[in-house]
Motif scaffolding. Structure first.
Motif, PDB file in Angstrom:
ATOM      1  N   GLY A 148       2.913   7.313  -4.777  1.00 62.98           N
ATOM      2  CA  GLY A 148       2.466   7.958  -6.015  1.00 62.98           C
ATOM      3  C   GLY A 148       1.549   9.131  -5.739  1.00 62.98           C
ATOM      4  N   LEU A 149       0.634   8.963  -4.779  1.00 65.58           N
ATOM      5  CA  LEU A 149      -0.285  10.046  -4.431  1.00 65.58           C
ATOM      6  C   LEU A 149       0.453  11.197  -3.755  1.00 65.58           C
ATOM      7  N   THR A 150       1.501  10.897  -2.995  1.00 66.70           N
ATOM      8  CA  THR A 150       2.306  11.950  -2.371  1.00 66.70           C
ATOM      9  C   THR A 150       2.953  12.844  -3.427  1.00 66.70           C
ATOM     10  N   LEU A 151       3.488  12.233  -4.468  1.00 66.30           N
ATOM     11  CA  LEU A 151       4.105  13.019  -5.537  1.00 66.30           C
ATOM     12  C   LEU A 151       3.080  13.901  -6.231  1.00 66.30           C
ATOM     13  N   LEU A 152       1.875  13.376  -6.430  1.00 62.45           N
ATOM     14  CA  LEU A 152       0.850  14.126  -7.147  1.00 62.45           C
ATOM     15  C   LEU A 152       0.202  15.197  -6.278  1.00 62.45           C
ATOM     16  N   THR A 153      -0.221  14.808  -5.089  1.00 57.08           N
ATOM     17  CA  THR A 153      -0.964  15.720  -4.219  1.00 57.08           C
ATOM     18  C   THR A 153      -0.045  16.538  -3.327  1.00 57.08           C
ATOM     19  N   GLY A 154       0.903  15.874  -2.686  1.00 60.18           N
ATOM     20  CA  GLY A 154       1.756  16.579  -1.737  1.00 60.18           C
ATOM     21  C   GLY A 154       2.730  17.527  -2.380  1.00 60.18           C
ATOM     22  N   TYR A 155       3.338  17.112  -3.496  1.00 56.27           N
ATOM     23  CA  TYR A 155       4.390  17.923  -4.111  1.00 56.27           C
ATOM     24  C   TYR A 155       3.918  18.727  -5.316  1.00 56.27           C
ATOM     25  N   THR A 156       2.866  18.267  -5.987  1.00 53.50           N
ATOM     26  CA  THR A 156       2.389  18.990  -7.171  1.00 53.50           C
ATOM     27  C   THR A 156       1.060  19.696  -6.906  1.00 53.50           C
ATOM     28  N   VAL A 199       3.789  18.968 -17.153  1.00 54.67           N
ATOM     29  CA  VAL A 199       4.384  18.500 -15.901  1.00 54.67           C
ATOM     30  C   VAL A 199       3.348  17.746 -15.069  1.00 54.67           C
ATOM     31  N   LYS A 200       2.150  18.294 -14.985  1.00 51.63           N
ATOM     32  CA  LYS A 200       1.091  17.623 -14.222  1.00 51.63           C
ATOM     33  C   LYS A 200       0.781  16.246 -14.804  1.00 51.63           C
ATOM     34  N   ARG A 201       0.712  16.166 -16.125  1.00 52.59           N
ATOM     35  CA  ARG A 201       0.412  14.873 -16.751  1.00 52.59           C
ATOM     36  C   ARG A 201       1.530  13.862 -16.501  1.00 52.59           C
ATOM     37  N   LYS A 202       2.769  14.320 -16.543  1.00 50.00           N
ATOM     38  CA  LYS A 202       3.893  13.406 -16.291  1.00 50.00           C
ATOM     39  C   LYS A 202       3.875  12.892 -14.850  1.00 50.00           C
ATOM     40  N   VAL A 203       3.558  13.780 -13.912  1.00 52.60           N
ATOM     41  CA  VAL A 203       3.482  13.347 -12.516  1.00 52.60           C
ATOM     42  C   VAL A 203       2.318  12.376 -12.328  1.00 52.60           C
ATOM     43  N   MET A 204       1.194  12.647 -12.976  1.00 51.18           N
ATOM     44  CA  MET A 204       0.064  11.725 -12.918  1.00 51.18           C
ATOM     45  C   MET A 204       0.457  10.369 -13.499  1.00 51.18           C
ATOM     46  N   MET A 205       1.209  10.373 -14.587  1.00 53.37           N
ATOM     47  CA  MET A 205       1.654   9.125 -15.202  1.00 53.37           C
ATOM     48  C   MET A 205       2.558   8.346 -14.240  1.00 53.37           C
ATOM     49  N   LEU A 206       3.496   9.031 -13.616  1.00 54.92           N
ATOM     50  CA  LEU A 206       4.384   8.374 -12.655  1.00 54.92           C
ATOM     51  C   LEU A 206       3.597   7.858 -11.457  1.00 54.92           C
ATOM     52  N   SER A 207       2.640   8.655 -10.998  1.00 53.31           N
ATOM     53  CA  SER A 207       1.816   8.258  -9.867  1.00 53.31           C
ATOM     54  C   SER A 207       1.001   7.003 -10.197  1.00 53.31           C
ATOM     55  N   GLY A 208       0.410   6.982 -11.395  1.00 55.09           N
ATOM     56  CA  GLY A 208      -0.336   5.812 -11.828  1.00 55.09           C
ATOM     57  C   GLY A 208       0.550   4.588 -11.966  1.00 55.09           C
ATOM     58  N   PHE A 209       1.772   4.788 -12.457  1.00 64.28           N
ATOM     59  CA  PHE A 209       2.726   3.683 -12.603  1.00 64.28           C
ATOM     60  C   PHE A 209       3.028   3.050 -11.247  1.00 64.28           C
ATOM     61  N   LEU A 210       3.303   3.876 -10.230  1.00 74.22           N
ATOM     62  CA  LEU A 210       3.609   3.354  -8.900  1.00 74.22           C
ATOM     63  C   LEU A 210       2.407   2.627  -8.300  1.00 74.22           C
ATOM     64  N   CYS A 211       1.217   3.190  -8.513  1.00 77.00           N
ATOM     65  CA  CYS A 211       0.002   2.507  -8.049  1.00 77.00           C
ATOM     66  C   CYS A 211      -0.131   1.135  -8.692  1.00 77.00           C
ATOM     67  N   ALA A 212       0.126   1.072  -9.980  1.00 79.35           N
ATOM     68  CA  ALA A 212      -0.039  -0.174 -10.722  1.00 79.35           C
ATOM     69  C   ALA A 212       0.987  -1.216 -10.313  1.00 79.35           C
ATOM     70  N   GLN A 224       0.812  -1.218   0.000  1.00 80.10           N
ATOM     71  CA  GLN A 224       0.000   0.000   0.000  1.00 80.10           C
ATOM     72  C   GLN A 224       0.846   1.269   0.000  1.00 80.10           C
ATOM     73  N   ALA A 225       2.107   1.138   0.408  1.00 76.80           N
ATOM     74  CA  ALA A 225       2.983   2.314   0.400  1.00 76.80           C
ATOM     75  C   ALA A 225       3.318   2.760  -1.021  1.00 76.80           C
ATOM     76  N   LEU A 226       3.304   1.834  -1.986  1.00 77.48           N
ATOM     77  CA  LEU A 226       3.609   2.207  -3.372  1.00 77.48           C
ATOM     78  C   LEU A 226       2.557   3.165  -3.943  1.00 77.48           C
ATOM     79  N   PRO A 227       1.243   2.841  -3.882  1.00 79.30           N
ATOM     80  CA  PRO A 227       0.268   3.838  -4.354  1.00 79.30           C
ATOM     81  C   PRO A 227       0.246   5.101  -3.502  1.00 79.30           C
ATOM     82  N   ALA A 228       0.494   4.957  -2.189  1.00 83.13           N
ATOM     83  CA  ALA A 228       0.526   6.149  -1.331  1.00 83.13           C
ATOM     84  C   ALA A 228       1.680   7.069  -1.728  1.00 83.13           C
TER      85      ALA A 228
END
Length: 314
Positions: free
Chosen positions: A38-46, A199-212, A32-36
């Motif tokens: 990803g969400l940190t990069l998207l929500t916390g940092y972006t 930049v937002k789309r790239k971070v979303m892509m990375l976040s989705g990758f980590l979740c997956a 569960q830390a992997l999707p979390a």
């Protein structure tokens, strides 16, 4: 490296003290830390809110199971291929939703999560519908199946540590500086010549990758999938994990995930009503501990303890 050493030492101590049950919890925390993260990069940092990350986790899980079975790939390769595909879906999702801001963005991601979960239920031919998908092959390395928690734990935590190190390097890079600037105000970043939307789309892509990746490992760990674990409630728990660890705290993710996982074990008697408790926890955390429970409570207590120790030793 010091942080990694401390984390691994604490993990080993907890597992040795708690036995098989603690080892099982450690695997779940790692997954569960992997999707979390990803969400940190998207929500916390972006600064881009998402209430639909459970969908990426579920897509990674079903994708890894189906791709591996259809193509006859080794499980790890199936997980990575599914994660790449989900990353592409996340990029496309970002292209659509990042036209919105604030609560409109949150509602759009929430709708995406609901739609994906409904698809898991209705697509009987692929997902097995409400009955679920069974017979998923276990993880394997060099042809050896990883069945027990003790065998799966090193794989999950190796993936997590690599992801944490990558995220830390990303945040420390010029790209990370742009991400944090977008969270403060994307108009200023755009005026400096940066493509904010890209930049937002790239971070979303990375976040989705980590979740997956987390979802794919989860699928091969449990060997069975059903739509239930990928509902909106899991998205809320992910957001709570990020909030408790500190929205802009890469390593705080581990604290947030561990805290919510242990609380979840205590809330099991509540059944489906546990989502209410998670919601209350999230509101309390955001209002009273905006920097996270780790920075708002644990760090001050540790600092006070250090001061008292200095006084006693004088």
């Amino acid at each position: 490296m010091l942080r990694i050493s401390l984390i691994m030492t604490a993990l080993a101590a907890c597992v040795l003290a708690g036995g098989d049950y603690a080892m099982s919890l450690a695997v779940v925390i790692g997954l569960q830390a992997l999707p979390a993260l990803g969400l940190t990069l998207l929500t916390g940092y972006t600064g881009q809110i998402s209430l639909g990350h459970a969908a990426f986790y579920g897509l990674g899980a079903y994708g890894a199971a189906l791709i591996g079975s259809a193509l006859g790939l080794p499980p790890i390769l199936g997980v990575l291929l599914a994660a790449v595909l989900v990353g592409g879906i996340a990029w496309a999702m970002g292209w659509l939703v990042f036209r919105l801001k604030g609560h409109h963005l949150a509602m759009a991601t929430l709708a995406f999560g609901i739609i994906v979960q409904i698809a898991f239920v209705e697509m009987h031919g692929l997902t097995g519908g409400p009955n679920g998908l069974s017979g998923i092959a276990p993880l394997s390395i060099f042809g050896k199946d990883l069945i027990t928690d003790a065998q799966v734990l090193p794989v999950v935590w190796t993936a997590l540590i690599l992801a944490l190190l990558f995220a830390q390097n990303l945040i420390s890079s010029p790209a990370g500086l742009v991400m944090r600037a977008i969270a403060e105000g994307d108009k200023v970043v755009g005026s400096l010549g940066n493509d904010v939307a890209a930049v937002k789309r790239k971070v979303m892509m990375l976040s989705g990758f980590l979740c997956a990746v987390g979802g794919g490992l989860y699928a091969h760990y449990v060997g069975y999938l059903s739509p239930g674990p990928f509902d909106v409630g899991f998205s809320v728990r992910l957001l709570l994990m990020v909030a408790l660890g500190g929205f802009a705290n890469i390593w705080g993710v581990l604290f947030g995930v561990a805290f919510v996982t242990l609380v979840g074990e205590a809330l099991k008697p509540l059944g489906a009503f546990d989502v209410i408790a998670y919601g209350v926890l999230l509101v309390v955390s955001v209002i009273f501990f905006p920097q996270g429970l780790l920075a708002g409570v644990v760090d001050p207590i540790a600092a006070q303890a250090r001061r008292l120790r200095k006084v006693v030793t004088r």
